[in-house]
Design a protein around this motif. Sequence first.
Motif, PDB file in Angstrom:
ATOM      1  N   LYS A 162      38.459  35.046  27.727  1.00  0.00           N
ATOM      2  CA  LYS A 162      38.101  34.935  29.220  1.00  0.00           C
ATOM      3  C   LYS A 162      37.708  35.931  29.917  1.00  0.00           C
ATOM      4  O   LYS A 162      38.591  36.901  30.025  1.00  0.00           O
ATOM      5  CB  LYS A 162      38.970  33.990  30.068  1.00  0.00           C
ATOM      6  CG  LYS A 162      38.642  33.704  31.386  1.00  0.00           C
ATOM      7  CD  LYS A 162      39.701  32.908  32.356  1.00  0.00           C
ATOM      8  CE  LYS A 162      40.594  34.265  32.832  1.00  0.00           C
ATOM      9  NZ  LYS A 162      41.742  33.508  33.545  1.00  0.00           N
ATOM     10  N   LYS A 209      42.593  34.261  41.636  1.00  0.00           N
ATOM     11  CA  LYS A 209      41.931  33.194  41.384  1.00  0.00           C
ATOM     12  C   LYS A 209      41.484  33.129  40.233  1.00  0.00           C
ATOM     13  O   LYS A 209      41.467  32.321  39.108  1.00  0.00           O
ATOM     14  CB  LYS A 209      41.086  32.644  42.494  1.00  0.00           C
ATOM     15  CG  LYS A 209      41.723  32.491  43.987  1.00  0.00           C
ATOM     16  CD  LYS A 209      42.238  31.201  43.872  1.00  0.00           C
ATOM     17  CE  LYS A 209      42.675  30.956  45.278  1.00  0.00           C
ATOM     18  NZ  LYS A 209      43.535  29.469  45.560  1.00  0.00           N
ATOM     19  N   ALA A 210      40.797  34.364  39.905  1.00  0.00           N
ATOM     20  CA  ALA A 210      40.187  34.781  38.569  1.00  0.00           C
ATOM     21  C   ALA A 210      41.136  34.582  37.305  1.00  0.00           C
ATOM     22  O   ALA A 210      40.874  34.274  36.426  1.00  0.00           O
ATOM     23  CB  ALA A 210      38.993  35.908  38.615  1.00  0.00           C
ATOM     24  N   ASP A 212      43.844  33.438  37.308  1.00  0.00           N
ATOM     25  CA  ASP A 212      44.511  32.012  37.155  1.00  0.00           C
ATOM     26  C   ASP A 212      43.754  30.930  36.460  1.00  0.00           C
ATOM     27  O   ASP A 212      44.226  29.815  36.238  1.00  0.00           O
ATOM     28  CB  ASP A 212      45.326  31.544  38.392  1.00  0.00           C
ATOM     29  CG  ASP A 212      46.499  32.305  38.824  1.00  0.00           C
ATOM     30  OD1 ASP A 212      47.001  33.149  37.901  1.00  0.00           O
ATOM     31  OD2 ASP A 212      46.938  32.293  39.938  1.00  0.00           O
ATOM     32  N   TYR A 213      42.552  31.308  36.603  1.00  0.00           N
ATOM     33  CA  TYR A 213      41.488  30.301  36.063  1.00  0.00           C
ATOM     34  C   TYR A 213      41.509  29.919  34.857  1.00  0.00           C
ATOM     35  O   TYR A 213      41.704  30.672  33.835  1.00  0.00           O
ATOM     36  CB  TYR A 213      39.982  30.876  36.559  1.00  0.00           C
ATOM     37  CG  TYR A 213      38.748  30.144  35.810  1.00  0.00           C
ATOM     38  CD1 TYR A 213      38.474  28.466  36.468  1.00  0.00           C
ATOM     39  CD2 TYR A 213      38.124  30.340  34.798  1.00  0.00           C
ATOM     40  CE1 TYR A 213      37.498  27.762  35.843  1.00  0.00           C
ATOM     41  CE2 TYR A 213      37.104  29.625  34.388  1.00  0.00           C
ATOM     42  CZ  TYR A 213      36.997  28.336  34.740  1.00  0.00           C
ATOM     43  OH  TYR A 213      35.903  27.587  34.527  1.00  0.00           O
ATOM     44  N   ASP A 214      41.591  28.467  34.564  1.00  0.00           N
ATOM     45  CA  ASP A 214      41.816  27.983  33.242  1.00  0.00           C
ATOM     46  C   ASP A 214      40.476  27.796  32.324  1.00  0.00           C
ATOM     47  O   ASP A 214      40.162  26.841  32.692  1.00  0.00           O
ATOM     48  CB  ASP A 214      42.555  26.849  33.176  1.00  0.00           C
ATOM     49  CG  ASP A 214      43.139  26.123  31.609  1.00  0.00           C
ATOM     50  OD1 ASP A 214      43.074  27.191  30.699  1.00  0.00           O
ATOM     51  OD2 ASP A 214      43.621  25.121  31.623  1.00  0.00           O
ATOM     52  N   ILE A 266      34.361  26.621  41.671  1.00  0.00           N
ATOM     53  CA  ILE A 266      34.979  27.047  40.379  1.00  0.00           C
ATOM     54  C   ILE A 266      36.209  27.637  40.660  1.00  0.00           C
ATOM     55  O   ILE A 266      37.490  27.035  39.771  1.00  0.00           O
ATOM     56  CB  ILE A 266      34.291  27.498  39.476  1.00  0.00           C
ATOM     57  CG1 ILE A 266      32.762  26.798  39.322  1.00  0.00           C
ATOM     58  CG2 ILE A 266      34.874  28.035  38.092  1.00  0.00           C
ATOM     59  CD1 ILE A 266      31.803  27.377  38.209  1.00  0.00           C
ATOM     60  N   LEU A 267      36.671  28.560  41.404  1.00  0.00           N
ATOM     61  CA  LEU A 267      37.700  29.395  41.379  1.00  0.00           C
ATOM     62  C   LEU A 267      38.694  28.976  42.476  1.00  0.00           C
ATOM     63  O   LEU A 267      40.261  29.114  42.558  1.00  0.00           O
ATOM     64  CB  LEU A 267      37.669  30.788  41.710  1.00  0.00           C
ATOM     65  CG  LEU A 267      36.689  31.338  40.660  1.00  0.00           C
ATOM     66  CD1 LEU A 267      36.691  32.993  41.125  1.00  0.00           C
ATOM     67  CD2 LEU A 267      37.671  31.489  39.331  1.00  0.00           C
ATOM     68  N   TYR A 269      38.304  29.764  45.609  1.00  0.00           N
ATOM     69  CA  TYR A 269      38.153  30.907  46.625  1.00  0.00           C
ATOM     70  C   TYR A 269      37.853  30.514  47.847  1.00  0.00           C
ATOM     71  O   TYR A 269      36.881  29.798  48.115  1.00  0.00           O
ATOM     72  CB  TYR A 269      37.323  32.016  45.989  1.00  0.00           C
ATOM     73  CG  TYR A 269      37.009  33.135  46.717  1.00  0.00           C
ATOM     74  CD1 TYR A 269      38.030  33.961  47.159  1.00  0.00           C
ATOM     75  CD2 TYR A 269      35.680  33.122  47.656  1.00  0.00           C
ATOM     76  CE1 TYR A 269      37.498  34.905  48.180  1.00  0.00           C
ATOM     77  CE2 TYR A 269      35.474  34.065  48.378  1.00  0.00           C
ATOM     78  CZ  TYR A 269      36.388  35.084  48.730  1.00  0.00           C
ATOM     79  OH  TYR A 269      35.978  36.066  49.456  1.00  0.00           O
TER      80      TYR A 269
END
Length: 281
Positions: A162, A209-210, A212-214, A266-267, A269
Motif C-alpha cells: 500500500k 488516516k492514510a 490506517d487505511y485498509d 475514502i480516508l 479525512y
Amino acid sequence: MRIAVTGGTGKLGRAVVAGLRESGDQVFNLDAAAQRPDIRVDLTDYGQTLSALTAVDDRYSAIDAVVHLAAVPAPGVTTNAATFHNNITATYNVFAAAAAAGIDNVVWASSETLLGIPFETPPPYIPLDEEYPARPEWHYALAKHLEETMAAQFCRWNPALKMIGLRFSNVMEPADYAEFPSFDADPHLRKWNLWGYIDARDGAQAVRKALDYDGTGVEIFIIANADTVMSRSSASLAAAVYPDVPVTRELGEHETLLSIDKARRILGYEPQHSWRDADPL
C-alpha cells in the motif's frame, strides 16, 4: 506501530510526529538535520536509508510503516537540478529500502503542484480534483510526478503493498494566520494555488488516516483545508480571476477549490482547523 517518519524536523513533519506519538505509536524521525534523540540519515545514500529502515542498534529492530516527508520543500530553494536530484533520489531510496525491508505500508508527501501550479495556464475546471493527468510546471513538481509514477510500479511489483501519496497544499501553522487578511486586497496574490492551504495539524490527520487505511495499491489524494485563505467567497474568486474556467458545481461560501472529496470519501479525512477560528495574534 513502529513508524519511521523522514523529514520529521520540518514544518509538516513536526506536526506529523507529534500527532502519531499522541496516538500511541512509536515514531522515529529520520532526518539529515536530526539531533538526538532523532536519527541522522542522508536519504540520498541508499545504504544509509536501507539501514535506517531495517534496524538501528538500541532504537528498534524493525519498522512497520514509513511516512516519507523529507525533501527540498519547494521550488526555488536551490537550483532546479539540485531540487530534482535530491528529491527523486531520496524518494527512490525510501521506496526501494522499504520494499527490501518488507514494509508494506508507505505514505509520502506528493504535492498540489502537480495540479498545474502556478496556473499560468488556467486550470481545466474548478474545483480541481485528482481525475485529470498531472501537469507539472516546475522541476520540483516533475520530481513529484515521477514519484507517483514510481509508486505505481512498486505496487505493481508487489500486490500486497500500500502506497498513499498525499498532494499537500501550502502548509501553514497557527502563527502564519496573522498574514492571511493581507491576501484580501488582491485576489491575484494567491491565485497560484487557487487560494488553498493546509493546517499542519490537519496534514498530520491525513497521514494518520492514510496509515490506517485498509487497502493495497497506490492511491493519490489532494489534502487541503476545507476553506480558502480568503475572506471573499470562492465563487467570486473563481469568477474574478478565472472567468472562462468551468465551475462544475455550486460552491460553498468559502469552500476550497482544491477538492478534498476523495480524501473525505475514502480516508474519512475531515479538516478540524481553520484560520477563521484562530485566536488573533
